[in-house]
Design a protein around this motif. Structure first.
Motif, PDB file in Angstrom:
ATOM      1  N   UNK A   1       0.844  -1.318   0.238  1.00  0.00           N
ATOM      2  CA  UNK A   1       0.076   0.431  -0.267  1.00  0.00           C
ATOM      3  C   UNK A   1       0.769   1.376  -0.009  1.00  0.00           C
ATOM      4  N   UNK A   2       1.614   1.478   1.061  1.00  0.00           N
ATOM      5  CA  UNK A   2       2.961   2.396   0.857  1.00  0.00           C
ATOM      6  C   UNK A   2       3.649   2.277  -0.230  1.00  0.00           C
ATOM      7  N   UNK A   3       3.970   1.319  -0.807  1.00  0.00           N
ATOM      8  CA  UNK A   3       4.145   1.279  -1.973  1.00  0.00           C
ATOM      9  C   UNK A   3       3.781   1.870  -3.402  1.00  0.00           C
ATOM     10  N   UNK A   4       2.543   1.737  -3.625  1.00  0.00           N
ATOM     11  CA  UNK A   4       2.113   2.254  -4.669  1.00  0.00           C
ATOM     12  C   UNK A   4       0.927   3.829  -3.994  1.00  0.00           C
ATOM     13  N   UNK A   5       1.355   4.146  -2.786  1.00  0.00           N
ATOM     14  CA  UNK A   5       0.432   5.447  -2.464  1.00  0.00           C
ATOM     15  C   UNK A   5       1.676   6.697  -2.922  1.00  0.00           C
ATOM     16  N   UNK A   6       3.264   6.307  -2.675  1.00  0.00           N
ATOM     17  CA  UNK A   6       4.244   6.644  -3.110  1.00  0.00           C
ATOM     18  C   UNK A   6       4.430   7.062  -4.480  1.00  0.00           C
ATOM     19  N   UNK A   7       3.973   5.388  -5.196  1.00  0.00           N
ATOM     20  CA  UNK A   7       4.242   6.147  -6.560  1.00  0.00           C
ATOM     21  C   UNK A   7       3.202   6.938  -7.053  1.00  0.00           C
ATOM     22  N   UNK A   8       1.394   6.728  -6.733  1.00  0.00           N
ATOM     23  CA  UNK A   8       1.030   7.161  -6.972  1.00  0.00           C
ATOM     24  C   UNK A   8       1.580   8.867  -6.607  1.00  0.00           C
ATOM     25  N   UNK A   9       2.027   9.678  -5.453  1.00  0.00           N
ATOM     26  CA  UNK A   9       2.264  10.919  -5.192  1.00  0.00           C
ATOM     27  C   UNK A   9       3.213  11.013  -5.873  1.00  0.00           C
ATOM     28  N   UNK A  10       4.105  10.167  -5.979  1.00  0.00           N
ATOM     29  CA  UNK A  10       5.438  11.101  -7.788  1.00  0.00           C
ATOM     30  C   UNK A  10       5.162  11.172  -8.536  1.00  0.00           C
ATOM     31  N   UNK A  11       3.936  10.506  -9.127  1.00  0.00           N
ATOM     32  CA  UNK A  11       3.702  10.882 -10.257  1.00  0.00           C
ATOM     33  C   UNK A  11       2.906  11.807  -9.920  1.00  0.00           C
ATOM     34  N   UNK A  12       1.192  11.983  -9.102  1.00  0.00           N
ATOM     35  CA  UNK A  12       1.258  12.974  -9.077  1.00  0.00           C
ATOM     36  C   UNK A  12       1.385  14.287  -8.767  1.00  0.00           C
ATOM     37  N   UNK A  13       3.335  14.338  -7.929  1.00  0.00           N
ATOM     38  CA  UNK A  13       3.434  15.815  -8.159  1.00  0.00           C
ATOM     39  C   UNK A  13       3.845  16.153  -9.413  1.00  0.00           C
ATOM     40  N   UNK A  14       4.002  15.767 -10.615  1.00  0.00           N
ATOM     41  CA  UNK A  14       4.968  15.978 -11.690  1.00  0.00           C
ATOM     42  C   UNK A  14       3.502  16.601 -12.661  1.00  0.00           C
ATOM     43  N   UNK A  15       1.943  16.633 -11.737  1.00  0.00           N
ATOM     44  CA  UNK A  15       0.982  17.958 -12.687  1.00  0.00           C
ATOM     45  C   UNK A  15       0.615  19.025 -11.881  1.00  0.00           C
ATOM     46  N   UNK A  16       0.247  20.001 -12.649  1.00  0.00           N
ATOM     47  CA  UNK A  16       0.176  20.652 -11.807  1.00  0.00           C
ATOM     48  C   UNK A  16      -0.480  21.388 -10.634  1.00  0.00           C
ATOM     49  N   UNK A  17      -1.248  20.270 -11.053  1.00  0.00           N
ATOM     50  CA  UNK A  17      -2.386  20.399  -9.153  1.00  0.00           C
ATOM     51  C   UNK A  17      -1.642  19.919  -8.327  1.00  0.00           C
ATOM     52  N   UNK A  18      -1.043  19.301  -8.496  1.00  0.00           N
ATOM     53  CA  UNK A  18       0.664  18.192  -7.653  1.00  0.00           C
ATOM     54  C   UNK A  18       1.284  19.337  -7.462  1.00  0.00           C
ATOM     55  N   UNK A  19       1.997  20.093  -7.809  1.00  0.00           N
ATOM     56  CA  UNK A  19       3.157  20.771  -7.483  1.00  0.00           C
ATOM     57  C   UNK A  19       2.362  22.430  -6.498  1.00  0.00           C
ATOM     58  N   UNK A  20       1.263  22.736  -7.415  1.00  0.00           N
ATOM     59  CA  UNK A  20       0.703  23.122  -6.721  1.00  0.00           C
ATOM     60  C   UNK A  20       0.341  23.118  -4.627  1.00  0.00           C
ATOM     61  N   UNK A  21      -0.123  21.512  -5.069  1.00  0.00           N
ATOM     62  CA  UNK A  21      -0.393  20.921  -3.166  1.00  0.00           C
ATOM     63  C   UNK A  21       1.087  21.027  -2.352  1.00  0.00           C
ATOM     64  N   UNK A  22       2.274  20.898  -3.151  1.00  0.00           N
ATOM     65  CA  UNK A  22       3.547  20.311  -2.509  1.00  0.00           C
ATOM     66  C   UNK A  22       4.345  22.016  -2.340  1.00  0.00           C
ATOM     67  N   UNK A  23       4.104  22.849  -3.443  1.00  0.00           N
ATOM     68  CA  UNK A  23       4.200  24.046  -2.650  1.00  0.00           C
ATOM     69  C   UNK A  23       3.214  24.369  -1.930  1.00  0.00           C
ATOM     70  N   UNK A  24       2.190  24.420  -1.488  1.00  0.00           N
ATOM     71  CA  UNK A  24       0.895  24.233  -0.477  1.00  0.00           C
ATOM     72  C   UNK A  24       1.442  23.795   1.064  1.00  0.00           C
TER      73      UNK A  24
END
Length: 116
Positions: free
Chosen positions: A36-59
């Motif tokens: 589960x942690x690997x899936x969440x981590x991989x998903x977060x890693x991919x999501x971080x490369x979207x514009x919404x993901x970048x905004x989330x990490x800046x927030x």
């Protein structure tokens, strides 16, 4: 459009981690949780490369910076405020109990005459 595809891929990776948890039912719990942690981590890693993901990490980074600016109360202040809240709750409990008993007496004894 590319962001939407990346976001869908991220969701699929998270779902794959959850599915892995159930598919590994015969394995030790640590492996299931790691799936589960690997899936969440991989998903977060991919999501971080979207514009919404970048905004989330800046927030998130800005939130940590703001949390560091907070002036936290001392132990003495915390104990004093806890005592004040406890005293207030105690006083309100007594007031509500007295109000309840008073209304009970008025309604049941005086108005209805049930308690004799």
């Amino acid at each position: 459009m590319a962001d939407k595809i990346k976001f869908v891929l991220a969701l699929m990776l998270i779902a794959a981690g959850v599915v892995g948890f159930y598919l590994l039912a015969e394995q030790p719990m640590i492996l299931r949780v790691l799936a589960v942690l690997a899936g969440v981590g991989a998903g977060a890693g991919v999501a971080a490369f979207t514009e919404l993901g970048r905004q989330f990490f800046v927030f998130g980074r800005e939130s940590v910076i703001e949390a560091k600016k907070v002036v936290w109360p001392t132990r003495k202040e915390t104990m004093q405020m806890t005592g004040a809240v406890f005293a207030f709750v105690l006083v309100m409990a007594v007031i509500l109990w007295l109000t309840d008993k008073g209304l009970e007496w008025v309604l049941y004894d005086l108005v209805l005459g049930w308690k004799q």
